[in-house]
Design an enzyme around this catalytic site. Structure first.
Site, PDB file in Angstrom:
ATOM      1  N   ASP A  12      -9.936 -40.345   9.581  1.00 44.17           N
ATOM      2  CA  ASP A  12      -9.420 -41.046  10.769  1.00 44.17           C
ATOM      3  C   ASP A  12      -9.114 -42.507  10.435  1.00 44.17           C
ATOM      4  OD1 ASP A  12      -8.545 -41.278  13.355  1.00 44.17           O
ATOM      5  OD2 ASP A  12     -10.376 -40.519  14.266  1.00 44.17           O
ATOM      6  N   ASP A  50     -10.898 -41.067   3.133  1.00 47.19           N
ATOM      7  CA  ASP A  50     -11.293 -41.033   4.541  1.00 47.19           C
ATOM      8  C   ASP A  50     -10.216 -40.336   5.384  1.00 47.19           C
ATOM      9  OD1 ASP A  50     -12.657 -41.862   7.003  1.00 47.19           O
ATOM     10  OD2 ASP A  50     -10.933 -43.217   7.222  1.00 47.19           O
TER      11      ASP A  50
END
Lengths: 255, 255
Positions: A12, A10
């Site tokens: 953010d 991932d």
């Protein structure tokens, strides 16, 4: 700890927070490179092209090429391409979504579409929504890049694509197929791009409801990191625990 | 049949269909005038001022002044005025809503609002929706003129205010207070304008889910007419029957 052949990572909350790099992220990615373990950055953000995302990462000292980036828009384009290679798509979205659909050779049209495709659009209008509603009522399949209800910004939590999509859902009574995390769809498309199998791969992320849940839904091991959204205090309350958890990525020993 | 002291009359499907008058409507309204029975036209349409609605009715041969018209925007303005006479409102809507709020002396503002007020807005934008979400998350009360999911037009069923409102509902997790039919709120405000009591008044409408349900919810007798949306064949399936039903308004004998 298992030796994984691929990492789905991932962005953010895991690699950066907004425009600020997370301290332990560059070294973690460098370790993967040194060990020649394939990795793919996985983001629900549908508005940017992989080139723009990759540039941002490189500027933060996190090594990446556009081929290391897989957005919900790219997963959406691949999903539609598999369903119907000659699909005609009516699209609400930004450049990241239009580019992804075009790169898969799909036709973007204002009329007689097979699919209505929705992604984040900060230039949303009543006319665009009206066209989407008419097409869905007319039988077009309804696909949306991701169900995120809000987007964190420096101004606060602004409407996410999931909330924009609800206009069409509520008006037509038809639920879309969401593609992005926590859906298994984006994970299956990502595995296919990364070239690894689900039991050789691990998902890395900070958001339990999207990243970790996506891994759980797709049967992929998960590494939860507490540098982003879900606070460490939540860990005891999580119904299905992540396979691994670390406070930050320096604590994870890549085999 | 009871002798009523006031009539609350729906417009689309009851007085006209789109731009076409319903044949029996002008005579029905003339009968009310001859018998000096007060009447008020009740519409969920939030975008028009009462002057515009009244003009349309007069052009169709249905006698009305602006005082005979009560829109969901006017009900919304009165509702807010009763709750907080000095309320500051952030407003998404068209001229009918802005005018109604101004006529009640409420303050329309872009900042530090007490209420977020949503009505039909065919000039909706991401920025407007973002401001509404931030204000609702910041504690503003959330009010929406009506929950209609779709609006019938010559192009088909386009998104209604209820579906636009869902962006803010889904993004913030906060449900709005809806004002228009089938809510009892618009009926109570309408009775107050008409000056009659609920047990002396009858609601006339074609749409079971809005007009008739509003009467049921507010404890007002109902006259259902089959010149609009709900077909006659549906009558046996309706869980709570209207007080009266007629195929068209010429069949109703006004006492």
């Amino acid at each position: 700890m298992k030796q994984y052949k691929g990492f789905l990572i991932d962005l953010d909350g895991t690699m950066y927070r907004g425009n600020e790099v997370i301290e332990e992220a560059p070294a973690f990615v460098n370790t993967l490179r040194e060990k020649q373990i394939p990795y793919l950055f996985l983001t629900n953000n549908s508005s940017k092209t992989p080139e723009v995302v990759s540039n941002k990462l490189n500027q933060m000292g996190i090594h990446s090429t556009p081929d290391h980036v897989f957005t919900s828009s790219m997963a959406t384009a691949k999903y539609i391409k598999h369903k119907q290679p000659d699909a005609r798509c009516y699209v609400i979205g930004e450049i990241g979504l239009f580019t992804a659909l075009e790169r898969e050779g799909l036709t973007i049209t204002e009329s007689e579409c097979d699919f209505v495709v929705m992604g984040m659009d900060r230039d949303i209008s009543y006319e665009k929504l009206a066209k989407a509603c008419l097409a869905v009522r007319n039988g077009a399949k309804f696909v949306s890049t991701n169900s995120d209800i809000a987007v964190p910004t420096e101004h606060g939590l602004l409407p996410g694509n999931g909330s924009l999509t609800s206009v069409v859902t509520v008006s037509t009574g038809k639920e879309p197929t969401f593609i992005g995390k926590p859906e298994a769809i984006i994970m299956k498309e990502a595995l296919s791009v990364l070239g690894t199998k689900s039991d050789d791969t691990v998902v890395v992320g900070d958001n339990y409801d999207t990243d970790i849940q996506a891994g759980i839904n797709a049967g992929i091991d998960t590494l939860m990191v507490f540098t982003g959204l879900t606070p460490y205090e939540e860990l005891p309350n999580l119904k299905t625990k992540p396979t691994y958890h670390v406070k930050n990525l320096s604590e994870f020993d890549v085999k």
